[in-house]
Design an enzyme around this catalytic site. Structure first.
Site, short mmCIF file in Angstrom:
data_model
loop_
_atom_site.label_atom_id
_atom_site.label_comp_id
_atom_site.label_asym_id
_atom_site.label_seq_id
_atom_site.Cartn_x
_atom_site.Cartn_y
_atom_site.Cartn_z
N GLY A 80 7.76 12.63 -4.63
CA GLY A 80 6.36 12.47 -4.29
C GLY A 80 6.03 11.30 -3.39
N SER A 81 7.03 10.53 -2.97
CA SER A 81 6.74 9.39 -2.10
C SER A 81 6.36 9.90 -0.71
CB SER A 81 7.95 8.46 -2.01
OG SER A 81 9.04 9.12 -1.39
N LYS B 17 20.87 5.07 1.38
CA LYS B 17 21.24 5.37 2.77
C LYS B 17 21.89 4.18 3.46
CE LYS B 17 17.74 8.95 3.24
NZ LYS B 17 17.48 9.02 1.78
N VAL C 194 10.43 15.19 0.46
CA VAL C 194 10.43 16.64 0.65
C VAL C 194 9.38 17.35 -0.19
CG1 VAL C 194 12.85 16.75 1.34
CG2 VAL C 194 12.25 16.95 -1.09
N ARG D 285 19.37 17.30 10.36
CA ARG D 285 18.69 16.55 11.40
C ARG D 285 19.57 15.38 11.84
NH1 ARG D 285 13.27 15.52 8.06
NH2 ARG D 285 14.90 14.90 6.59
N ASN E 199 -4.17 2.55 3.15
CA ASN E 199 -3.42 2.50 1.89
C ASN E 199 -3.75 1.25 1.09
OD1 ASN E 199 -2.18 4.92 2.36
ND2 ASN E 199 -0.21 4.07 2.98
N GLY F 291 0.80 -1.22 0.00
CA GLY F 291 0.00 0.00 0.00
C GLY F 291 0.83 1.27 0.00
#
Length: 607
Positions: free
Chosen positions: A449-450, A409, A454, A539, A318, A290
């Site tokens: 857009g996920s 990452k 951002v 962050r 979802n 989802g």
């Protein structure tokens, strides 16, 4: 695709019937046929068959008649004339020639009926007011692109802009040979260097970018200049998207310029049809189905006739949305939606035992970097042990292929989320050595857009009046759209042999600050004036830049120039599994320094 085939088949049948009937009518009119004489059906068949052949040779079935050129209209007469000549030659060879009147009448009837049929829909739309015209195009318009696409947009506006709500004032094209020429009554005034001057001179309100074939970098260069004006920016789809839709270019296909258009990278286009046989007639399971990546995986897999798709997700909202979407789009698709956690061993075993998936895409994961820094144990439970339990089931129940969705990452991680994903890659590599299942991982960067990315955050901040928050003015990231990333994941899965870590070419890195500024401008506002940008500092666990490879890894190219294979890094599996068991024993105790234990497994993890 099916509608396109049906459309062509119906055109073939219609043209054959018209040509056949035209010759038959000509023979009756000329009184050269006796209804009892079956032999005279032969020239009718020859004329009809020859008409179809010449229509195909002259590509008449590829013409979009709404914007047909003069030569396109003439092709019908050329093809019909050639078909009549074939009948004449055939009859002469059989010593059964007809009068000249017969050939002329057959040619005239055939051309008239076929020509009118090709244009009658457009004629009707012109007089009934039905059109694809976009009524939001208001004011003075500049067209960028003096090619066929720009010409079609001008035609559509001239044909359907009955209320004269807009006027096309000028055309911009970098081809020096076009400067000064008129296209449909509109002059090409120069190249991109003339845009800002022309906007003032012609009082332009709307700029329409109509060069679907240009590169992403060239398109971005045009649009960045256009952004310096206060005009509304519009764009037509890319050439690849237009090829998927045979209805031509019209104003309804014009859309607002999006942030993807300003990245300066070419869209990834992959011929998935040539590689997706591996999901056809297979039971495919998508964990996290989802989510942003998981749901797009389901969408793209559904096109290639899987035996069944199993969507497995812990978040029912979802899952419900993608279930409804796929059920509407693919009513014949066998679709099973299951709610559950990959952390639940019993649930996972029950699902695998009952449904026996043959291919598993493992997209379920916690991925939010700052949140996981504050809840590292949850990242361990879900990412590491959720992957481990899913991999165990894949091995136990004979899954053919297991594809892990990883991240950049995971390379030299500075956050617990990235470190857990690197452990997941190691689990996959280890299982591949001991299992008949092909275990692979696909590593890529950020997707536009996920959920949690951002772009949605920036858009929300802009809608609220700002400020837009950027952690650091120098922070950069790799970006790709969700459909592009998933297409590459699917192709990587098709070529996987087991044990690979596939690395996707994400293009050039993008400054997050540039993204923020461009999004503000696309909203019709001015950065630092209408909407402020505030720098908040990096962050916890965040890097200024991301990497796609560790130092020990090398890249091996594949048939697709956008997909590479990283060389697996060797590690002591006995030690690895002992430390995994240690993590398992302490992950429920929040007082344990679990990041230190993760560092013992991933030496490149800095916390």
């Amino acid at each position: 695709m099916k509608s396109k085939i049906l459309k062509i088949l119906s055109s073939l049948f219609f043209d054959f019937a018209v040509a056949f009937a035209s010759m038959m009518a000509a023979l009756f009119i000329s009184q050269e046929i006796d209804l009892i004489d079956i032999f005279f059906f032969f020239p009718c068949f020859v004329f009809a068959a020859a008409t179809l052949i010449f229509f195909y040779v002259l590509k008449i079935y590829s013409i979009f008649w709404k914007y047909a050129r003069f030569i396109d209209h003439i092709k019908i007469f050329i093809a019909s004339g050639a078909a009549i000549f074939v009948v004449f030659v055939t009859q002469a060879a059989l010593n059964r020639s007809f009068s000249l009147q017969t050939y002329i009448v057959a040619f005239a009837i055939s051309c008239l009926v076929i020509y009118v049929s090709r244009n009658i829909v457009q004629i009707a739309n012109t007089y009934t007011g039905e059109s694809n015209y976009d009524d939001t195009l208001v004011g003075n318009i500049m067209i960028i692109g003096g090619g066929s696409a720009g010409n079609e947009i001008i035609n559509d506006i001239n044909l359907n802009n009955k209320n004269k709500a807009c006027q096309i004032k000028c055309i911009i094209d970098d081809d020096p040979a076009k400067k000064g020429v008129f296209i449909n009554g509109v002059q090409v005034i120069g190249g991109k260097s003339e845009i800002i001057k022309a906007v003032k001179q012609y009082d332009i309100n709307v700029i329409v970018f109509a060069i679907p074939s240009c590169s992403g970098e060239e398109k971005a260069a045009f649009l960045r200049i256009c952004q310096k004006t206060n005009c509304k920016l519009k764009i037509i789809p890319s050439l690849y998207q237009l090829l998927l839709d045979d209805s031509g270019v019209d104003t309804k296909k014009i859309r607002d310029v999006e942030i993807e258009d300003l990245l300066g990278r070419d869209p990834v286009s992959i011929d998935l049809a040539s590689v997706m046989n591996y999901v056809s007639k297979k039971v495919v399971m998508v964990t996290g189905g989802g989510g942003s990546i998981g749901s797009e995986l389901c969408r793209q897999i559904a096109r290639y006739e899987p035996k069944e798709i199993i969507i497995f997700d812990i978040y029912e909202n979802n899952a419900y949305e993608i279930q409804n979407e796929l059920s509407r789009a693919y009513p014949d698709l066998k679709l099973t939606v299951l709610i559950g956690s990959v952390r639940d061993s019993k649930r996972m075993n029950c699902v695998f035992d009952k449904y026996r998936p043959q291919i598993v895409y493992h997209a379920a994961a916690h991925k939010h970097v700052p949140l996981m820094e504050d809840s590292p144990n949850e990242s361990i439970k879900n990412n590491v042990f959720g992957t481990l339990k899913t991999a165990e089931c894949a091995d136990k129940y004979g899954v053919q292929k297991f594809v892990l969705i990883s991240t950049d990452k995971a390379v030299n991680p500075t956050n617990i989320m990235g470190a857990t994903k690197r452990i997941c890659e190691m689990i996959v590599q280890s299982y591949n050595r001991r299992s008949n299942t092909e275990f692979v991982a696909v590593r890529f960067g950020n997707v536009l857009g996920s959920n949690g990315s951002v772009i949605p955050v920036f858009k929300k901040q802009i809608s609220e009046g700002g400020p837009v928050t950027v952690t650091d003015p120098n922070i950069i990231r790799f970006f790709m759209t969700i459909p592009e990333a998933v297409s590459l994941v699917l192709q990587a899965g098709a070529t996987a042999k087991g044990g690979e870590i596939f690395v996707l070419d994400m293009g050039k890195p993008v400054k997050i600050l540039d993204l923020a500024e461009n999004l503000i401008r696309l909203s019709g506002l001015v950065p630092y004036s209408d909407i402020d940008i505030k720098f908040t500092g990096l962050r916890p666990g965040e890097k200024l830049y991301e990497e796609m490879l560790m130092d020990e890894e090398g890249l091996t190219s594949t048939e697709n120039h956008l997909i590479f294979i990283g060389k697996p890094i060797e590690f002591d599996e006995d030690v690895f599994w002992k430390r995994i068991n240690n993590l398992k024993n302490v992950m429920y105790d929040d007082s344990v320094e679990i990041k230190k234990l993760v560092n013992e497994i991933i030496g490149t993890y800095h916390y």
